[in-house]
Design an enzyme around this catalytic site. Sequence first.
Site, PDB file in Angstrom:
ATOM      1  N   LEU A 236       1.014  -1.287   0.127  1.00  0.00           N
ATOM      2  CA  LEU A 236      -0.044   0.081   0.189  1.00  0.00           C
ATOM      3  C   LEU A 236       0.678   1.286  -0.023  1.00  0.00           C
ATOM      4  O   LEU A 236       0.537   2.320   0.593  1.00  0.00           O
ATOM      5  CB  LEU A 236      -0.870   0.032   1.069  1.00  0.00           C
ATOM      6  CG  LEU A 236      -1.826  -1.170   1.363  1.00  0.00           C
ATOM      7  CD1 LEU A 236      -2.461  -1.162   2.560  1.00  0.00           C
ATOM      8  CD2 LEU A 236      -3.018  -1.204   0.016  1.00  0.00           C
TER       9      LEU A 236
ATOM     10  N   ASP B 166      10.103  -6.003  -6.003  1.00  0.00           N
ATOM     11  CA  ASP B 166      10.816  -7.418  -5.972  1.00  0.00           C
ATOM     12  C   ASP B 166      11.359  -7.770  -4.556  1.00  0.00           C
ATOM     13  O   ASP B 166      11.580  -8.742  -4.100  1.00  0.00           O
ATOM     14  CB  ASP B 166      11.796  -7.343  -7.253  1.00  0.00           C
ATOM     15  CG  ASP B 166      11.028  -7.399  -8.576  1.00  0.00           C
ATOM     16  OD1 ASP B 166       9.975  -7.721  -8.632  1.00  0.00           O
ATOM     17  OD2 ASP B 166      11.484  -6.779  -9.547  1.00  0.00           O
TER      18      ASP B 166
END
Length: 322
Positions: free
Chosen positions: A221, A252
Amino acid sequence: MYDYDLLVVGSANADLVIGVERRPGAGETVLGSDLAVHPGGKGANQAVAAARLGARTALLARVGDDGHGRLLLDSQRAAGVDTVGVLVGGAPTGVALITVDPSGDNSIVVSPGANGRLTPADVRAAGSLFHASRVVSAQLEIPLETVVEVVRNLVPGSRFVLNPSPPRPLPADVLAACDPLIVNEHEAKVILGDDAVTGDEPEEWARLLLAKGPRSVVVTLGGEGALVASADGVARVPSVEVRAVDTTGAGDAFTAALAWRLGAGEPLAEAAAYAARVGAATVTKEGAQVSFPTAAEVDGLCGAGPGETPRTPGRGPEGGAR
């Protein structure tokens, strides 16, 4: 006894990065900075991020027999990743064209190249890697049928983590294997499809995603932190406040850290909190793999005050897209 904490099955790209004051509109040309070339790709990024944190990591991917492929292999080996599963040839190495604006947000266009030639047969041929790995992580910069084959080759006792980026609808058997499915707002709404909600409550997205079959869900978020959801309930996860320089690779790094800590037996919320700190450390530096922190650097972020605003990668398609 597992030989690897994490097996990453995914893409390996050369990232061609240009800084811009703003992104061009349709038909418009803007001037940017000098071109920088970095090793990247969601799979290769996750492998390097995990290895830099101390995870025993292997990568199953495909690169071209070219300079970009050699750059990627050198980067993996320098980080301590086992490249026995990296196949060479069949097409040019994949390339990602990335623009980064002054706020640190990025836009990315990917030419898959050799990533599109990582086949289900390659997965089946790598059975020994699956048997040796505690956790298997995948993304969607490789063919979906290859990801389906990854799920079919999971061994009992292993854990599957998926970041569906770039997002697309997923087969039921892939969703059912995810523990967790890791998404940002954009990815969540693509996966939900006709079930997507128009509201801004990530708790609702997570509950709808869980209903589609994953064992657990993590929603990143951006500056609001992250959210975890499972049969045990839904909870917000804090991070630390940092000044973002470049969000490339942050998603990642988050996924890699989360997968590693879950494999070590940490509860989902605790692992996600650690992953959020890894993502926050990543955005403080330019580039993808070169920005991934060591465990000591992540520990250095833990002194943030209780009132500080959390930041983790990826609320929308730009922040934390990689």
